[in-house]
Scaffold this motif. Structure first.
Motif, mmCIF file in Angstrom:
data_model
loop_
_atom_site.group_PDB
_atom_site.id
_atom_site.type_symbol
_atom_site.label_atom_id
_atom_site.label_comp_id
_atom_site.label_asym_id
_atom_site.label_seq_id
_atom_site.Cartn_x
_atom_site.Cartn_y
_atom_site.Cartn_z
ATOM 1 N N TYR A 144 0.732 -1.439 -0.030
ATOM 2 C CA TYR A 144 0.068 -0.137 -0.071
ATOM 3 C C TYR A 144 0.976 1.194 -0.108
ATOM 4 O O TYR A 144 0.247 2.325 -0.180
ATOM 5 C CB TYR A 144 -0.996 -0.092 1.164
ATOM 6 N N GLU A 163 5.121 7.537 0.798
ATOM 7 C CA GLU A 163 3.919 7.596 1.397
ATOM 8 C C GLU A 163 3.319 8.924 1.725
ATOM 9 O O GLU A 163 2.226 9.058 2.113
ATOM 10 C CB GLU A 163 4.633 7.155 3.037
ATOM 11 N N TYR A 204 -0.430 -5.214 17.670
ATOM 12 C CA TYR A 204 -1.591 -5.077 16.999
ATOM 13 C C TYR A 204 -2.717 -6.128 17.281
ATOM 14 O O TYR A 204 -2.446 -6.907 18.609
ATOM 15 C CB TYR A 204 -1.539 -4.862 15.472
ATOM 16 N N VAL A 236 5.842 -2.306 9.092
ATOM 17 C CA VAL A 236 5.764 -2.833 7.737
ATOM 18 C C VAL A 236 7.064 -2.831 6.798
ATOM 19 O O VAL A 236 6.901 -3.497 5.708
ATOM 20 C CB VAL A 236 4.448 -2.102 7.037
ATOM 21 N N TYR A 245 4.835 12.377 10.972
ATOM 22 C CA TYR A 245 4.611 11.029 11.169
ATOM 23 C C TYR A 245 5.117 10.190 9.926
ATOM 24 O O TYR A 245 5.983 9.289 10.353
ATOM 25 C CB TYR A 245 3.185 10.764 11.403
ATOM 26 N N ASN A 267 -1.915 3.490 14.254
ATOM 27 C CA ASN A 267 -1.547 4.774 13.508
ATOM 28 C C ASN A 267 -2.275 5.975 14.041
ATOM 29 O O ASN A 267 -1.760 6.986 14.405
ATOM 30 C CB ASN A 267 -2.027 4.630 12.207
ATOM 31 N N ASN A 280 -3.922 7.635 6.454
ATOM 32 C CA ASN A 280 -3.511 8.342 7.442
ATOM 33 C C ASN A 280 -3.966 9.717 7.743
ATOM 34 O O ASN A 280 -4.329 10.160 8.805
ATOM 35 C CB ASN A 280 -2.021 8.090 7.638
ATOM 36 N N GLN A 323 9.557 2.432 10.101
ATOM 37 C CA GLN A 323 8.069 2.417 10.040
ATOM 38 C C GLN A 323 7.347 2.362 11.464
ATOM 39 O O GLN A 323 7.908 3.084 12.218
ATOM 40 C CB GLN A 323 7.499 1.214 9.235
ATOM 41 N N SER A 324 6.528 1.382 11.825
ATOM 42 C CA SER A 324 6.037 1.604 13.004
ATOM 43 C C SER A 324 6.586 1.220 14.301
ATOM 44 O O SER A 324 6.133 1.550 15.362
ATOM 45 C CB SER A 324 4.489 0.670 13.146
#
Ligand code: GLN
Length: 609
Positions: free
Chosen positions: A27, A158, A241, A259, A189, A114, A165, A63-64
């Protein structure tokens, strides 16, 4: 030499090399192009030892995995209450990009999804957007041990495709969680997510959390301890998660996935683990990463709830003071009393990190014998870290024992336990800090203290004589009546301040000393200059007789312990004594020496059985 630790990692790497499940995140267009078969594992200890296998040099975007670090920064900037007002700490059970808020408070459920991460990004303090991002990047870099660079391609990708987001950002703005234009916040972010690192950097970041906020690379504190504790708590329940439940059960480590294909896992107090493998499962977690962490946790027993054995008692040794008496030569009356009340003076030697369970084991052991105790020594020289609760527990024990009339002394050269003259430790909410009945930096004086307490309680008038008149000294009393005046008249009186050296090993003999007040330590000073205590003598003792009798030089150092008074018979004065007095004195001295030898050999025979 082959690394044993890397062998563990290599075994897991080899076992999962052919795992083909999952797919790269698509994505974000730039991530869709990432080679999907890279695979690396790294481990870093809290003191900086780092092990890595596989494609450890391949960079990827955080990433996260960035989220716990930005959450920690927001906590450090604003405190728990202010951050809690904006974002919860409950697992959402939803996917990471769920557009969900708590119905009652309007807050995102936690900072690992997120919505929560965009919220914490908005909370980072700073004058403008650049400064805020610079602080975020500086924190990540301090944890990683080097400056992390931005992957502009992933960031741009992104920024261009991150509509979901943005929707989350505008939703947060609508409910007032975001108080400013959401665009720059969401963009910041995206930037934090696009910071690039490799699996070694990530393992160091994990180890920083494992070390409660201390960088394993520099030893500097980069985050407050309490902030790290809270962050790890949220990672444990929310970091993976809607796979968090399986994760805590199967792996049992606070963790965070991203991710970009990374996973960071933390074993608090010990180590950090990092995995990189871009193919993801439906939750957005690296397939090999999850499997590798499960294997490592199992094979290296890393599960934080793994209890291989109950925590070992903090008590390294416990004994009655009569079993390992002080080196102070007690007189016959004192020896008899100490044998009789043997178990009423005890010594507990503690060791290791003192947490609640360790302190509780000490309280339990002491409580079991408290009815038969008059004096207790806590020797904490081998104790490392002392948790606040352990500190409070031992001070509480001291207070409880004092209520029972039991004296407590510490052997605590590093001052690990607080005392009246110390400032109360941070966060202290105990009662007033008592002073201990004794505080020593070595065990020997503490043993003497313990024996003295027993003699105070149970002794006779012949015990703990503070000061002797020279006529009452045992050596004088042992002479025939008609010789005593001659000896007493030949004695020179000496007073020594605490620490004064009466004589050193190798000096000419000082003569015979009749100890009247205070204590003398007999010691030898090694080639290394360290003075090693041998014996100690109290009032009524005789010193220096051997050198005088056989004309040898001083055998030991003689050092005053406290102010000392003694009566000295020099070699010349000895020679000047009348014949019968000198004869009687020699007989008494030899008899004295004979009693000392017999007593020592008797004690050894008894102890050796
Ligand atoms: N789980 C993740 O790593 C998601 C991070 C990604 N930047 C996003 O917001 O979707």
């Amino acid at each position: 030499m082959r690394s044993i630790v890397e062998a563990y990692l290599s075994d897991v790497h080899a076992a999962l090399r052919d795992e083909r499940g999952g797919a790269v995140a698509d994505y974000i267009p730039e991530l869709a192009a990432v080679p999907d078969d890279d695979f690396a594992i790294a481990l870093c200890t809290t003191d900086g030892a780092l092990y890595a296998v596989g494609d450890a040099d391949v960079p990827f975007t955080i990433q996260s995995i960035s989220k716990p670090f930005t959450y920690a920064l927001a906590l450090a900037d604003h405190g728990v209450a202010a951050v809690d007002a904006k974002v919860g700490v409950e697992p959402s059970g939803d996917a990471f990009n769920e557009i969900s808020l708590e119905p009652d408070t309007g807050r995102p459920r936690n900072p690992m999804i997120n919505a929560g991460a965009i919220t914490t990004a908005s909370l980072v303090a700073g004058g403008d957007d650049e400064e805020r991002f610079a602080r975020v990047r500086a924190l990540y870099s301090a944890c990683a041990g080097r400056t992390l660079e931005l992957d502009e391609a992933v960031f741009g990708s992104e920024l261009e495709s991150g509509h979901r987001n943005r929707a989350i950002g505008y939703m947060l703005r609508t409910v007032g969680i975001l108080e400013d234009d959401p665009e720059p916040i969401v963009a910041r972010y995206f930037r934090q997510c696009a910071l690039r690192l490799d699996v070694r950097d990530l393992a160091r970041m994990a180890a920083t959390l494992a070390a409660a906020g201390i960088s394993p690379t520099t030893g500097e504190r980069v985050l407050p301890e309490a902030v790290v504790e809270r962050t790890l708590g949220v990672m444990t329940t929310c970091g993976m998660y809607d796979a968090a439940g399986d994760w805590v059960t199967a792996v049992g480590l606070p963790a965070k996935s991203g991710v970009g294909g990374g996973i960071l896992a933390v074993l608090p107090g010990q180590l950090g683990i990092a995995i990189f493998s871009p193919r993801l499962d439906a939750h957005g977690n690296s397939v090999r990463g999850v499997a590798a962490c499960q294997r490592l946790a199992r094979e290296m027993e890393l599960h934080m709830l793994h209890v291989g054995r109950p925590s070992r008692s903090a008590i390294r040794a416990a004994f009655d003071v009569v079993d390992r008496p002080s080196r102070l030569r007690r007189n016959a009356a004192e020896r008899d009393v100490l044998q009789r009340v043997a178990s009423r003076g005890r010594v507990y030697e503690l060791h290791g990190d003192l947490l609640f369970s360790g302190a509780e084991s000490v309280v339990r052991a002491v409580t079991e014998v408290a009815d038969e105790l008059d004096a207790l020594v806590l020797d904490v020289r081998r104790v490392d870290q002392v948790a606040d609760v352990a500190r409070r527990t031992l001070v509480g024990l001291r207070a409880a024992l004092a209520e029972e009339g039991i004296a407590v002394a510490l052997v605590d050269p590093e001052r690990r336990l607080p005392a009246e003259d110390d400032l109360a430790p941070p966060g202290w909410d105990g009662d007033g800090i008592p002073d201990w009945d004794g505080r020593f930096t070595a065990r020997e004086p503490a043993l003497e203290w313990c024996e003295d307490r027993l003699l105070e309680r149970h002794g006779t008038a012949a015990c703990l004589v503070e000061r002797l008149a020279v006529e009452d000294h045992p050596l004088v009393a042992r002479l025939p009546e008609e010789c005593r005046g001659d000896l007493v008249g030949a004695l020179a009186r000496r007073t020594l301040p605490d620490g004064e050296v009466l004589a050193r090993r190798g000096d000419d003999a000082v003569g015979i000393g009749l100890l009247l007040r205070g204590r003398i330590r007999l010691a030898v000073t090694g080639a290394d200059g360290v003075q090693r205590p041998l014996w100690a003598l109290g009032p009524g003792a005789v010193l220096g007789e051997v050198s005088l009798l056989d004309g040898s030089t001083q055998l030991t150092d003689l050092v005053a312990r406290g102010e000392v008074e003694l009566a000295l018979l020099t070699r010349e004065a000895f020679d000047g004594l009348e014949g019968p007095t000198r004869e009687a004195l020699l007989r008494a001295l030899v008899a004295d020496a004979y009693v000392a030898v017999r007593r020592t050999s008797g004690a050894l025979a008894e102890r050796l059985g």
